[in-house]
Write a protein that holds these residues in place. Structure first.
Motif, PDB file in Angstrom:
ATOM      1  N   ALA A 198      75.388 -11.210-105.447  1.00  0.00           N
ATOM      2  CA  ALA A 198      75.462 -10.606-104.102  1.00  0.00           C
ATOM      3  C   ALA A 198      76.775  -9.871-103.873  1.00  0.00           C
ATOM      4  CB  ALA A 198      75.241 -11.676-103.032  1.00  0.00           C
ATOM      5  N   ASP A 199      77.118  -8.982-104.805  1.00  0.00           N
ATOM      6  CA  ASP A 199      78.396  -8.260-104.703  1.00  0.00           C
ATOM      7  C   ASP A 199      78.522  -7.468-103.405  1.00  0.00           C
ATOM      8  OD1 ASP A 199      79.760  -7.944-107.825  1.00  0.00           O
ATOM      9  OD2 ASP A 199      77.740  -8.722-107.637  1.00  0.00           O
ATOM     10  N   ASP A 200      77.391  -7.019-102.862  1.00  0.00           N
ATOM     11  CA  ASP A 200      77.442  -6.233-101.632  1.00  0.00           C
ATOM     12  C   ASP A 200      77.896  -7.052-100.431  1.00  0.00           C
ATOM     13  OD1 ASP A 200      74.974  -7.623-102.000  1.00  0.00           O
ATOM     14  OD2 ASP A 200      74.061  -6.462-100.387  1.00  0.00           O
ATOM     15  N   LEU A 201      77.865  -8.389-100.573  1.00  0.00           N
ATOM     16  CA  LEU A 201      78.311  -9.265 -99.477  1.00  0.00           C
ATOM     17  C   LEU A 201      79.706  -9.819 -99.709  1.00  0.00           C
ATOM     18  CD1 LEU A 201      75.044 -11.337 -98.823  1.00  0.00           C
ATOM     19  CD2 LEU A 201      75.812  -9.255 -97.658  1.00  0.00           C
ATOM     20  N   GLU A 202      80.341  -9.435-100.800  1.00  0.00           N
ATOM     21  CA  GLU A 202      81.653  -9.982-101.138  1.00  0.00           C
ATOM     22  C   GLU A 202      82.660  -9.745-100.014  1.00  0.00           C
ATOM     23  OE1 GLU A 202      85.135  -9.561-104.595  1.00  0.00           O
ATOM     24  OE2 GLU A 202      83.312  -8.350-104.692  1.00  0.00           O
ATOM     25  N   GLY A 203      83.316 -10.810 -99.591  1.00  0.00           N
ATOM     26  CA  GLY A 203      84.358 -10.709 -98.577  1.00  0.00           C
ATOM     27  C   GLY A 203      83.870 -10.619 -97.149  1.00  0.00           C
ATOM     28  N   LEU A 204      82.556 -10.580 -96.935  1.00  0.00           N
ATOM     29  CA  LEU A 204      82.024 -10.448 -95.581  1.00  0.00           C
ATOM     30  C   LEU A 204      81.820 -11.800 -94.903  1.00  0.00           C
ATOM     31  CD1 LEU A 204      79.351  -7.617 -96.079  1.00  0.00           C
ATOM     32  CD2 LEU A 204      81.745  -7.408 -95.366  1.00  0.00           C
ATOM     33  N   GLY A 205      81.791 -12.863 -95.695  1.00  0.00           N
ATOM     34  CA  GLY A 205      81.609 -14.190 -95.111  1.00  0.00           C
ATOM     35  C   GLY A 205      80.206 -14.448 -94.610  1.00  0.00           C
ATOM     36  N   THR A 206      79.219 -13.729 -95.150  1.00  0.00           N
ATOM     37  CA  THR A 206      77.850 -13.886 -94.647  1.00  0.00           C
ATOM     38  C   THR A 206      76.865 -14.325 -95.729  1.00  0.00           C
ATOM     39  OG1 THR A 206      77.424 -11.517 -95.014  1.00  0.00           O
ATOM     40  CG2 THR A 206      78.170 -12.180 -92.819  1.00  0.00           C
ATOM     41  N   VAL A 207      77.343 -14.659 -96.925  1.00  0.00           N
ATOM     42  CA  VAL A 207      76.422 -15.086 -97.972  1.00  0.00           C
ATOM     43  C   VAL A 207      75.826 -16.443 -97.609  1.00  0.00           C
ATOM     44  CG1 VAL A 207      78.263 -16.147 -99.359  1.00  0.00           C
ATOM     45  CG2 VAL A 207      76.131 -15.439-100.459  1.00  0.00           C
ATOM     46  N   ASN A 208      74.547 -16.604 -97.855  1.00  0.00           N
ATOM     47  CA  ASN A 208      73.835 -17.834 -97.528  1.00  0.00           C
ATOM     48  C   ASN A 208      74.277 -18.954 -98.481  1.00  0.00           C
ATOM     49  OD1 ASN A 208      71.967 -19.876 -97.114  1.00  0.00           O
ATOM     50  ND2 ASN A 208      70.187 -18.521 -97.078  1.00  0.00           N
ATOM     51  N   PRO A 209      74.849 -20.047 -97.961  1.00  0.00           N
ATOM     52  CA  PRO A 209      75.343 -21.117 -98.843  1.00  0.00           C
ATOM     53  C   PRO A 209      74.319 -22.220 -99.126  1.00  0.00           C
ATOM     54  CG  PRO A 209      76.038 -21.582 -96.632  1.00  0.00           C
ATOM     55  CD  PRO A 209      75.230 -20.288 -96.561  1.00  0.00           C
ATOM     56  N   THR A 210      73.076 -22.065 -98.653  1.00  0.00           N
ATOM     57  CA  THR A 210      72.112 -23.172 -98.724  1.00  0.00           C
ATOM     58  C   THR A 210      71.872 -23.633-100.150  1.00  0.00           C
ATOM     59  OG1 THR A 210      71.013 -22.323 -96.738  1.00  0.00           O
ATOM     60  CG2 THR A 210      69.805 -23.938 -98.063  1.00  0.00           C
ATOM     61  N   ALA A 211      71.647 -22.689-101.069  1.00  0.00           N
ATOM     62  CA  ALA A 211      71.372 -23.070-102.453  1.00  0.00           C
ATOM     63  C   ALA A 211      72.570 -23.793-103.068  1.00  0.00           C
ATOM     64  CB  ALA A 211      71.016 -21.830-103.273  1.00  0.00           C
ATOM     65  N   THR A 212      73.765 -23.333-102.752  1.00  0.00           N
ATOM     66  CA  THR A 212      74.978 -23.973-103.256  1.00  0.00           C
ATOM     67  C   THR A 212      75.133 -25.375-102.687  1.00  0.00           C
ATOM     68  OG1 THR A 212      76.097 -21.855-103.552  1.00  0.00           O
ATOM     69  CG2 THR A 212      77.500 -23.800-103.307  1.00  0.00           C
ATOM     70  N   ILE A 213      74.844 -25.539-101.410  1.00  0.00           N
ATOM     71  CA  ILE A 213      74.914 -26.859-100.768  1.00  0.00           C
ATOM     72  C   ILE A 213      73.928 -27.816-101.440  1.00  0.00           C
ATOM     73  CG2 ILE A 213      74.375 -28.087 -98.616  1.00  0.00           C
ATOM     74  CD1 ILE A 213      75.451 -25.541 -97.148  1.00  0.00           C
ATOM     75  N   ARG A 214      72.729 -27.329-101.729  1.00  0.00           N
ATOM     76  CA  ARG A 214      71.731 -28.172-102.397  1.00  0.00           C
ATOM     77  C   ARG A 214      72.165 -28.533-103.816  1.00  0.00           C
ATOM     78  NH1 ARG A 214      66.331 -25.218 -99.862  1.00  0.00           N
ATOM     79  NH2 ARG A 214      65.943 -26.856 -98.310  1.00  0.00           N
ATOM     80  N   ALA A 215      72.800 -27.604-104.502  1.00  0.00           N
ATOM     81  CA  ALA A 215      73.305 -27.901-105.847  1.00  0.00           C
ATOM     82  C   ALA A 215      74.358 -29.005-105.790  1.00  0.00           C
ATOM     83  CB  ALA A 215      73.880 -26.635-106.486  1.00  0.00           C
ATOM     84  N   ALA A 216      75.241 -28.934-104.800  1.00  0.00           N
ATOM     85  CA  ALA A 216      76.272 -29.973-104.648  1.00  0.00           C
ATOM     86  C   ALA A 216      75.634 -31.337-104.413  1.00  0.00           C
ATOM     87  CB  ALA A 216      77.211 -29.614-103.499  1.00  0.00           C
TER      88      ALA A 216
END
Length: 360
Positions: free
Chosen positions: A276-294
């Motif tokens: 999701a390079d187009d969202l880099e630095g915008l603070g809007t990337v969806n963290p749900t998948a990362t949260i589930r991985a954790a």
């Protein structure tokens, strides 16, 4: 002994998601009174777009690709040698990643469930078009890849092990393999017949379009195991998530199981979505998948019992409170969503039915 988890970060939104992963993993560990250590790769790996922006010409792309692959492969080997059983990786350039998957003989595993029906999708990442090497000529790229009976058997046995893991006590009577086997002079068919006979399982080799047609026409039995060649499974994973599990790739994490004996106890977790390079630095990337991985890593590799259920309760509660990122129709930033999840995880008595809205 303190459990140690690996962390590898790519460019694009990788640093933001790595921070989210650390915060949630730490909160889950503290909630279970389990200290968790992190071993972070010192290299920030390229995404495809960062690579194209930095490199001057195909030769430099090739060089940087090899450097990323060599470094990440060694990082995984070092983790496994130290006894680490899980690593979370944010998205990196696919060409580097598949060099590593070929060398470490990886399969991607995802159980997609819909009520009483479930599909175990096992993606062969160790051979086929996504692996191999490039040789450049004048206006031509020659790509060479390999299929082998040895790797095919390892992939089949991995699929059977995963089926037993997800459906204990149930016998897998049929395994479907979606490959373009007509392009291999009949060799794959011969290998599969022998492998199936020796291991007592009926393996049905099918063209990918036939598998698609049968899924559309007949749906799935209660338990299905499909081993997919990369070329098919990469595309169909997201489609199957939507069709069978009503899931979006932005919300989903998955596992990569290594079959090489040097790293076979190391499981790599990743988000299904890319960098999701187009969202880099915008603070809007969806963290749900990362949260589930954790949560998955905390429960399965760090001894935090109930971490998955607790995290799912938090995500469901927040969705009901409309705490979500813009891609899901919300108005909250990545950091705000993660902070809200952590706040709930830190509440000893939270069971998914909290009455008051969280602060976000």
């Amino acid at each position: 002994m303190v459990p140690t988890i690996g962390l590898a970060v790519g460019r694009g939104t990788g640093p933001e998601l790595a921070e989210a992963f650390e915060r949630v993993l730490t909160a889950l560990g503290e909630a279970s009174s389990v200290p968790i250590a992190l071993t972070r790769s010192p290299r920030l790996y390229h995404s495809y777009f960062s690579l194209k922006a930095e490199a001057r010409g195909t030769e430099e792309v090739r060089l940087l690709t090899e450097q990323d692959a060599d470094h990440y492969e060694q990082f995984c080997r070092d983790l496994a040698r130290a006894g680490t059983t899980a690593v979370f990786r944010t998205a990196i350039n696919a060409q580097s990643l598949y060099l590593v998957r070929e060398r470490l003989q990886a399969v991607k595993v995802d159980l997609i469930a819909d009520g009483d029906t479930s599909l175990l999708l096992v993606r062969d990442e160790a051979q086929g078009f996504y692996t191999g090497e490039n040789r450049h000529g004048a206006g031509v790229v020659h790509r060479t890849m390999t299929f082998s009976k040895e790797i095919t058997e390892k992939v089949v046995l991995a699929a059977l092990r995963q089926a037993r893991r997800h459906w204990p006590g149930e016998q897998v009577r049929e395994l479907v393999m979606a490959y373009k086997f007509h392009l291999l002079d009949g060799a794959l068919g011969e290998w599969v017949a022998d492998i199936g006979a020796r291991h007592g399982v009926d393996i049905r080799l099918a063209q990918p379009d036939t598998v698609n047609r049968n899924l559309i026409e007949h749906g799935l039995p209660a338990r299905s195991v499909v081993v997919g060649a990369n070329e098919w499974a990469d595309i169909m994973h997201v489609v199957l998530l939507d069709r069978l599990g009503s899931e979006r790739q932005e919300n989903r994490c998955t596992e990569n199981i290594h079959l090489h004996p040097d790293v076979q106890d190391l499981v790599e977790y990743q988000t299904v979505h890319g960098s999701a390079d187009d969202l880099e630095g915008l603070g809007t990337v969806n963290p749900t998948a990362t949260i589930r991985a954790a949560a998955a890593i905390a429960e399965r590799h760090a001894g935090c019992a109930g971490a998955i259920e607790r995290t799912e309760n938090a995500l469901t509660f927040l969705a009901d409170q409309d705490v979500r990122t813009p891609d899901l129709g919300g108005r909250h930033s990545t950091t705000e969503v993660v902070a809200a999840v952590v706040e709930l995880l830190e509440e000893p008595d939270f069971d998914g039915r909290r009455a008051a809205p969280v602060r976000a």
